[in-house]
Design an enzyme around this catalytic site. Structure first.
Site, PDB file in Angstrom:
ATOM      1  N   GLY A 167      24.971   9.996  16.048  1.00 23.55           N
ATOM      2  CA  GLY A 167      25.080  11.371  15.391  1.00 23.55           C
ATOM      3  C   GLY A 167      26.279  12.258  15.997  1.00 23.55           C
ATOM      4  O   GLY A 167      26.836  11.641  16.748  1.00 23.55           O
ATOM      5  N   GLU A 207      25.225  -1.871  13.800  1.00 28.00           N
ATOM      6  CA  GLU A 207      24.900  -2.068  12.347  1.00 28.00           C
ATOM      7  C   GLU A 207      26.308  -2.037  11.585  1.00 28.00           C
ATOM      8  O   GLU A 207      26.142  -2.758  10.450  1.00 28.00           O
ATOM      9  CB  GLU A 207      24.321  -0.591  11.808  1.00 28.00           C
ATOM     10  CG  GLU A 207      25.157   0.435  12.065  1.00 28.00           C
ATOM     11  CD  GLU A 207      25.110   1.279  13.566  1.00 28.00           C
ATOM     12  OE1 GLU A 207      24.922   0.454  14.098  1.00 28.00           O
ATOM     13  OE2 GLU A 207      25.506   2.519  13.410  1.00 28.00           O
ATOM     14  N   SER A 249      19.501   3.428 -20.420  1.00 27.85           N
ATOM     15  CA  SER A 249      20.905   3.635 -20.955  1.00 27.85           C
ATOM     16  C   SER A 249      21.500   2.209 -20.891  1.00 27.85           C
ATOM     17  O   SER A 249      22.840   2.095 -21.241  1.00 27.85           O
ATOM     18  CB  SER A 249      21.704   4.542 -19.691  1.00 27.85           C
ATOM     19  OG  SER A 249      21.613   3.622 -18.610  1.00 27.85           O
ATOM     20  N   GLY A 250      21.057   1.147 -20.214  1.00 27.55           N
ATOM     21  CA  GLY A 250      21.734  -0.060 -20.008  1.00 27.55           C
ATOM     22  C   GLY A 250      22.182  -0.374 -18.763  1.00 27.55           C
ATOM     23  O   GLY A 250      22.623  -1.470 -18.682  1.00 27.55           O
ATOM     24  N   GLY A 251      22.438   0.645 -18.007  1.00 27.30           N
ATOM     25  CA  GLY A 251      22.888   0.379 -16.669  1.00 27.30           C
ATOM     26  C   GLY A 251      22.028  -0.360 -15.756  1.00 27.30           C
ATOM     27  O   GLY A 251      20.636  -0.510 -16.024  1.00 27.30           O
ATOM     28  N   VAL A 252      22.270  -0.806 -14.473  1.00 28.60           N
ATOM     29  CA  VAL A 252      21.307  -1.488 -13.819  1.00 28.60           C
ATOM     30  C   VAL A 252      19.999  -0.800 -13.636  1.00 28.60           C
ATOM     31  O   VAL A 252      19.080  -1.377 -13.569  1.00 28.60           O
ATOM     32  CB  VAL A 252      22.136  -1.483 -12.212  1.00 28.60           C
ATOM     33  CG1 VAL A 252      21.224  -2.617 -11.601  1.00 28.60           C
ATOM     34  CG2 VAL A 252      23.577  -2.182 -12.344  1.00 28.60           C
ATOM     35  N   SER A 261      17.772  -0.378 -16.514  1.00 29.32           N
ATOM     36  CA  SER A 261      17.166  -1.684 -17.031  1.00 29.32           C
ATOM     37  C   SER A 261      16.091  -2.329 -16.138  1.00 29.32           C
ATOM     38  O   SER A 261      15.205  -2.952 -16.596  1.00 29.32           O
ATOM     39  CB  SER A 261      18.564  -2.445 -17.109  1.00 29.32           C
ATOM     40  OG  SER A 261      19.523  -1.866 -17.863  1.00 29.32           O
TER      41      SER A 261
END
Ligand code: XMP
Length: 513
Positions: free
Chosen positions: A55, A171, A223-226, A229
């Protein structure tokens, strides 16, 4: 929920989500929590371990975010990273001070104890650090595990409690052995079983949706986006024909986009897909509008009208399926310190208001974008949908700087198609996070044949990013840029110049409007 979980207490780290993803990559489900979540709240989870993030604060700042000290009485191992380590060590009796030499960036970590956190690691590793404070006096209850040239207590273990602290960031990818350290913590120290797998997730979610929905009808804006869909496919797998998808053609789509969605979802997956052609209304609303936020408002309002008009034709629809993702719902910081809720990334055009009165089905609420893609692959969605670049709700309207007209849409569609086609041919589509063409509101002089031309300029933008909050322009090879430019100028009537956008975000945004 019965799945084991590792909770990440987020003290406002820029890496909070990265820690969560790294843990999940090890097949352990992670949840990001506010730093001041109570131990009692945590004890309600099937908790296997806790990670305290870094942080920006210093533990002796007046407003430094603190955690509930009772978390050290929970019977689970805790890993403190950077600020998280300092805070925990302070609570457990160590003394933290501003370091004489601050440590930012690459550092060399000498490992002194390889019995647990650093098991199977070499004596010395590269680590990424970013801190101005450090432990000066460990007190009597800690064992030192590692040090760097300037930081004597770069990693520690508590003698009685199951607490480990690292001053560096395991990370980030700049700590190459970081994933081994996390693996040691998760499996050897916390005893995780590794039950977070996307194939299981898909199966469980299909079951959960079936249970939630019963025999009612669900509507899904596709919408056909990932994201939408994957939502539609998951829900369809659950309830089949009880799902009705609505696709709104706003007239601002890319070339063949509507046909592509219809052929994939109606013809291939056999979904009940309703197409609403609302393009005239959208274009009429946008006529003469050049201010970007105004465009967004108009498009957002029209979208709701189009959606409502179609939804009204579906009797008994009780649920609305939405592609809300985990980054949209994370709460981090603390009640009084940082802003409580993660502010949603975007203007949310393409969103639907709560007043529509549906109950929500949000099967992706726990997933990061990369996990959504994995689920999409598992469900058998075609690669060009799973790996699709994001496309904004307001579509090409915010890529035509200035007035949106049918002629200008045609020009941009043709340029966009060439751009994506060439990026795919060059094998760059997956490396680039988002590529787009922008039609500028200026004309420039050129010569074509023996004639002077005075025509449009297209700007190409391609960025690489992890979270779309910051981005760098993609170093597309000149040869590929040359082909793109040449093809656009030759094949798209009305364009005589192509330029490449080399700005990073910030300060520039990804879209031009
Ligand atoms: P910016 O331009 O803000 O874009 O750097 C970040 C990401 O958000 C997308 N974007 C939008 N998405 N409605 C959306 O659904 C919008 O109005 C909108 N504006 C930008 C953009 O394409 C990029 O992926």
């Amino acid at each position: 929920m019965s799945r084991e979980v590792v909770a990440i207490l987020d003290f406002g780290s820029q890496y909070g989500q990265l820690i969560a993803r790294r843990v999940r990559e090890q097949n352990v489900f992670s949840r990001i929590c506010r730093a001041d979540i109570s131990a009692q709240e945590l004890s309600k989870m099937p908790l296997k371990g806790l990670i305290l993030s870094g942080g920006p604060a210093s533990v002796y700042d007046k407003n430094a975010i603190k955690c509930d000290e009772k978390i050290f009485e929970l019977d689970v191992p805790i890993l403190g990273i950077c600020y998280g380590m300092q805070l925990a060590c302070q609570i457990l009796g160590a003394k933290i001070v501003p370091a004489e030499r601050r440590e930012y960036g690459r550092t060399n970590l000498s490992i002194l104890d390889k019995s647990d956190l650093f098991a199977s690691l070499p004596e010395s590793i590269t680590a990424w650090a970013s801190h101005g404070d450090q432990i000066e006096d460990l007190g009597g209850d800690f064992v030192k595990l590692a040090s760097t040239e300037t930081c004597p207590f770069a990693a520690v273990r508590h003698k009685k409690k199951k607490f480990f602290g690292v001053q560096f960031h395991p990370e980030v990818s700049h700590t190459p052995k970081g994933s081994q350290i996390l693996e040691n913590f998760l499996y050897d120290i916390c005893g995780c079983a590794g039950d977070w797998k996307m194939s299981d997730f898909a199966g469980e979610t299909v079951e959960a949706v079936r249970k939630q929905v019963g025999s009612d009808t669900v509507i899904c804006g596709l919408s056909g986006g990932v994201d939408s869909s994957v939502v539609a496919s998951l829900v369809h797998k659950s309830i089949g024909d009880q799902l009705v998808c609505i696709f709104v053609d706003n007239g601002l789509l890319r070339k063949n986009e509507r046909e592509h969605v219809v052929s994939t979802f109606r013809n291939h997956f056999h979904m009940d897909l309703r197409v609403v052609d609302w393009s005239e209304q959208f274009l009429a609303g946008l006529k003469g509008v050049i201010e970007p936020q105004q465009k967004r408002k108009i498009i957002g309002a029209e979208f709701i009208k189009a959606f409502e008009s179609e939804a009204a034709k579906i009797p008994n629809a009780k649920f609305l399926a939405q592609g809300t993702l985990y980054p949209d719902v994370i709460e981090s910081g603390s009640k009084d310190g940082n802003p409580a809720a993660n502010i949603k990334l975007h203007h949310n055009v393409g969103g639907l208001p709560e007043e529509l009165g549906f109950d929500l089905v949000e099967p992706l609420r726990d997933l990061f974008k990369d996990e959504v893609r994995t689920v999409g692959e598992y469900l058998g969605l075609p690669e060009d949908i799973v790996w699709r670049h994001p496309f904004p709700g307001p579509g090409l309207a915010v890529r035509i700087v200035g007035d949106v007209t049918p002629q200008r849409l045609e020009i941009l569609r043709a340029a966009d198609e060439i751009l994506i086609d060439e990026i795919k041919s060059a094998g760059l589509y997956r490396k680039i996070s988002q590529a787009l063409a922008v039609l500028l509101p200026i004309s420039t002089v050129g010569v074509m044949g023996d004639e002077r031309s005075y025509e449009n300029v297209v700007a190409i933008r391609a960025v690489e990013t992890v979270d779309f909050m910051t981005a760098d322009f993609s170093r597309i090879p000149y040869e590929v840029l040359g082909i793109i430019s040449n093809r656009i100028i030759n094949e798209v009537r009305g364009v005589n110049r192509v330029v490449y956008d080399t700005s990073s975000k910030p300060p520039a945004t990804i879209e031009w409007e």
